[in-house]
Design an enzyme around this catalytic site. Structure first.
Site, PDB file in Angstrom:
ATOM      1  N   ASN A 283      20.038  -9.335 -26.624  1.00 56.47           N
ATOM      2  CA  ASN A 283      18.949 -10.105 -27.216  1.00 56.47           C
ATOM      3  C   ASN A 283      19.400 -11.254 -28.115  1.00 56.47           C
ATOM      4  O   ASN A 283      18.657 -12.202 -28.324  1.00 56.47           O
ATOM      5  CB  ASN A 283      17.998  -9.177 -27.977  1.00 56.47           C
ATOM      6  CG  ASN A 283      18.703  -8.296 -28.990  1.00 56.47           C
ATOM      7  OD1 ASN A 283      19.880  -7.986 -28.851  1.00 56.47           O
ATOM      8  ND2 ASN A 283      17.976  -7.871 -29.996  1.00 56.47           N
TER       9      ASN A 283
ATOM     10  N   GLY B  11      22.575  -1.543 -29.083  1.00 52.47           N
ATOM     11  CA  GLY B  11      21.795  -1.441 -27.858  1.00 52.47           C
ATOM     12  C   GLY B  11      20.780  -0.315 -27.927  1.00 52.47           C
ATOM     13  O   GLY B  11      20.288   0.040 -29.000  1.00 52.47           O
ATOM     14  N   SER B  12      20.494   0.278 -26.788  1.00 51.52           N
ATOM     15  CA  SER B  12      19.412   1.255 -26.684  1.00 51.52           C
ATOM     16  C   SER B  12      19.867   2.644 -27.108  1.00 51.52           C
ATOM     17  O   SER B  12      21.067   2.965 -27.100  1.00 51.52           O
ATOM     18  CB  SER B  12      18.905   1.316 -25.246  1.00 51.52           C
ATOM     19  OG  SER B  12      19.877   1.920 -24.398  1.00 51.52           O
TER      20      SER B  12
ATOM     21  N   THR C 299      21.728   4.613 -24.204  1.00 47.05           N
ATOM     22  CA  THR C 299      23.119   4.194 -24.036  1.00 47.05           C
ATOM     23  C   THR C 299      23.966   4.637 -25.217  1.00 47.05           C
ATOM     24  O   THR C 299      25.124   5.034 -25.046  1.00 47.05           O
ATOM     25  CB  THR C 299      23.196   2.666 -23.860  1.00 47.05           C
ATOM     26  OG1 THR C 299      22.392   2.272 -22.754  1.00 47.05           O
ATOM     27  CG2 THR C 299      24.634   2.233 -23.593  1.00 47.05           C
ATOM     28  N   GLY C 300      23.410   4.607 -26.414  1.00 49.81           N
ATOM     29  CA  GLY C 300      24.137   5.091 -27.574  1.00 49.81           C
ATOM     30  C   GLY C 300      24.484   6.564 -27.450  1.00 49.81           C
ATOM     31  O   GLY C 300      25.601   6.997 -27.780  1.00 49.81           O
TER      32      GLY C 300
ATOM     33  N   GLU D 263      24.153   0.860 -33.589  1.00 52.23           N
ATOM     34  CA  GLU D 263      22.932   0.204 -34.078  1.00 52.23           C
ATOM     35  C   GLU D 263      21.961   0.203 -32.910  1.00 52.23           C
ATOM     36  O   GLU D 263      22.123  -0.558 -31.964  1.00 52.23           O
ATOM     37  CB  GLU D 263      23.261  -1.208 -34.568  1.00 52.23           C
ATOM     38  CG  GLU D 263      22.219  -1.770 -35.540  1.00 52.23           C
ATOM     39  CD  GLU D 263      21.084  -2.468 -34.819  1.00 52.23           C
ATOM     40  OE1 GLU D 263      20.070  -1.777 -34.525  1.00 52.23           O
ATOM     41  OE2 GLU D 263      21.199  -3.659 -34.555  1.00 52.23           O
TER      42      GLU D 263
ATOM     43  N   CYS E 148      15.416  -4.886 -32.032  1.00 49.75           N
ATOM     44  CA  CYS E 148      15.300  -3.539 -32.583  1.00 49.75           C
ATOM     45  C   CYS E 148      14.587  -3.551 -33.932  1.00 49.75           C
ATOM     46  O   CYS E 148      14.070  -2.526 -34.376  1.00 49.75           O
ATOM     47  CB  CYS E 148      16.684  -2.922 -32.736  1.00 49.75           C
ATOM     48  SG  CYS E 148      17.815  -3.899 -33.750  1.00 49.75           S
TER      49      CYS E 148
ATOM     50  N   GLU F 249      25.902  -1.974 -41.282  1.00 52.00           N
ATOM     51  CA  GLU F 249      26.527  -3.255 -40.961  1.00 52.00           C
ATOM     52  C   GLU F 249      26.326  -4.252 -42.098  1.00 52.00           C
ATOM     53  O   GLU F 249      25.568  -4.016 -43.031  1.00 52.00           O
ATOM     54  CB  GLU F 249      25.930  -3.823 -39.666  1.00 52.00           C
ATOM     55  CG  GLU F 249      26.176  -2.967 -38.440  1.00 52.00           C
ATOM     56  CD  GLU F 249      25.565  -3.551 -37.187  1.00 52.00           C
ATOM     57  OE1 GLU F 249      26.066  -3.245 -36.096  1.00 52.00           O
ATOM     58  OE2 GLU F 249      24.576  -4.310 -37.277  1.00 52.00           O
TER      59      GLU F 249
END
Length: 506
Positions: free
Chosen positions: A164, A238-239, A242-243, A262, A298, A475
């Site tokens: 994104n 990401g999603s 996937t995490g 994240e 997100c 972060e």
């Protein structure tokens, strides 16, 4: 800064150009010649092809990073900061090209992507300052002895970025790992690789060979990076699915790894009845990131909980305001909202709109295709739903698109329970002029990053991250800097100085 506008951005920035991976200071294709076709989300037309890395390419990249790491660490913060300064200059020089590539490749409006490039400078300049101020601790663990902490980099860091904000994430997210003396293997999303591969040219000019390595590709490349025995530190944006997969594959690798994730958000914006309606409507639209990335964020406030006293007025004003946004081709200057990143994601978001209608929510406006946009583009007019109930699919699942759900509330405790009732907790915002209400509500919201009378803005130096399934780690802060370092403690037993002196003198 003024922009030099071109008549045909695709011909200027994509046509006739090669996009290659950066491994060990060399620009290369995938070892087996595999490629990914790149499509323009504004038109559906094929644009170019990029390398699709396999395990052999990741192995080469990790080996190059491992070989370059000792010399990179030996430079110290001051030496590494000089590379950051050169990188900062190059971002300015290549601003228009990088912004246009993101508009062409991921569909975000070019006006917003220029701002994305500008945002990078605070991070490129900020991380060296934070690193230079980093200290260890002296701990009074026992009388008369010395106990202190020190830090060393992990070595090779793996970084996987999201689709994104391709350029901004590729330019900024690796920086804390680099300034602390680690080297890098980075993989962008297979949907949006162009700006990251172009950025490789800037990394190549600013940093020593092998310090930054960039591989493009899909799941096979990502899996090879996550499971590689040399890569002890992994960062992913990401999603949630996937995490979770990355966590599982890292564990299955047989090597202990440090992960930061994240992930997603279904973020609540809580509106009290004392607000200025015009201001809060602007805040709700701004917080959705519609004119930045079509709500594909997100951090978007896709759940707006408005006190019933002002609910109808809020919905009406927001519908009117959304009607002023122009949906169109991402690389046209007049566009406010671009297309979604891919046809598959368009179908997913359109399915959410259909489910909202089917489950009884009121579609106040949007949710359809704009009549004047290219037929092959992935366009959806921003959708505003009212009368949404928490159990509805649009009210509980992350959509990652231009869909806003507005809920009425009148019971404070029930509203808090609803806001906290999902397994995601990335961000939240509270809108009120009452100081007590603002701080007490912010405290009760189960989210890692909370704004009062604001949203979306990040402030470098403050820890960004979420609770629950929204991720692990923080972060943009000293917390992240330390996360790329392993700590060691040194204990020194100090003897009596007079006895030591007597031994010296024999």
């Amino acid at each position: 800064m003024t922009e030099t506008l071109v008549q045909d951005p695709i011909a200027t920035y994509v046509g006739g150009r090669e996009f290659k991976m950066l491994i060990g200071g060399e620009f290369v294709d995938a070892a087996d010649g595999a490629e990914i076709e790149v499509f323009d989300p504004s038109t559906g037309a094929a644009l170019t092809r990029v390398p699709s890395a396999g395990a052999a390419d990741v192995e080469r990249a990790v080996a190059a990073a491992q070989a370059a790491q000792p010399a990179w660490e030996a430079l110290g913060v001051a030496g590494r900061s000089a590379c950051f300064a050169r990188f900062d200059e190059l971002l300015t020089e290549h601003r228009e090209r990088l912004a246009m590539l993101d508009a062409i490749d991921c569909g975000n409006p070019v006006k917003a992507m220029r701002i994305d490039v500008d945002i990078c400078h605070a991070y490129v300049r900020g991380w060296p300052s934070l690193a230079a101020a980093m200290t260890g601790d002296v701990i009074p663990a026992s009388p008369g002895n010395l106990h202190y902490t020190a830090h060393r980099p992990y070595g090779v860091v793996g970084r996987i970025t999201a689709f994104n904000h391709p350029l901004m994430f590729a330019a900024t997210r690796p920086l804390p790992s680099l300034i602390t003396g680690n080297t890098l293997v980075m993989k962008p999303s297979p949907d949006t690789s162009l700006s990251t591969l172009a950025l490789a040219e800037l990394f190549h000019e600013a940093f020593p060979p092998g310090v930054v390595n960039i591989v493009s590709g899909g799941g096979d490349a990502g899996d090879a990076l996550v499971t590689h025995p040399v890569v002890k530190r992994i960062a992913f944006t990401g999603s949630v699915p996937t995490g979770l997969l990355i966590q599982r594959r890292a564990a299955e690798s047989g090597h202990v790894k440090q992960l930061s994730l994240e992930l997603g958000g279904k973020n609540a914006m809580v509106v009290f009845p004392d607000v200025d309606l015009d201001e809060v409507v602007e805040g709700a639209i701004y917080g959705m990131n519609l004119d930045v990335c079509q709500g594909q964020s997100c951090g978007s406030n896709s759940r707006v909980l408005v006190h019933r006293r002002i609910y109808d007025q809020f919905v009406a004003k927001m519908a009117d305001r959304l009607g002023e946004y122009r949906v169109g081709v991402a690389y046209e200057e007049s566009t406010d909202v671009g297309p979604l990143v891919s046809r598959a994601h368009y179908d997913r978001v359109a399915g959410f709109v259909e489910s909202g209608v089917a489950e009884g929510a009121t579609l106040v406006r949007g949710g359809d295709r704009p009549g004047d946009a290219p037929e092959g583009g992935n366009f959806i007019v921003p959708a505003l739903f009212a009368d949404v109930r928490p159990e509805m699919k649009i009210g509980r699942e992350e959509i990652f698109g231009p869909v806003v759900s507005v809920f009425p509330w009148d019971d404070y405790d029930a509203m808090i329970e609803q806001a906290n009732g999902l397994d995601l907790g990335l961000t939240a915002s509270v809108w009120t002029h009452d100081l007590d209400v603002a701080h007490k509500t912010a405290d009760r919201l189960d989210a890692g990053y909370v704004w009062v009378n604001d949203s979306t803005r990040h402030y470098f130096g403050t820890p960004f991250g979420g609770s629950k399934n929204s991720g692990t780690g923080r972060e943009e802060s000293p917390d992240e800097l330390l996360s790329y370092l392993e700590q060691k403690v040194v204990h020194t037993r100090l003897r009596d100085p007079q006895a030591a002196l007597a031994r010296m003198l024999g």
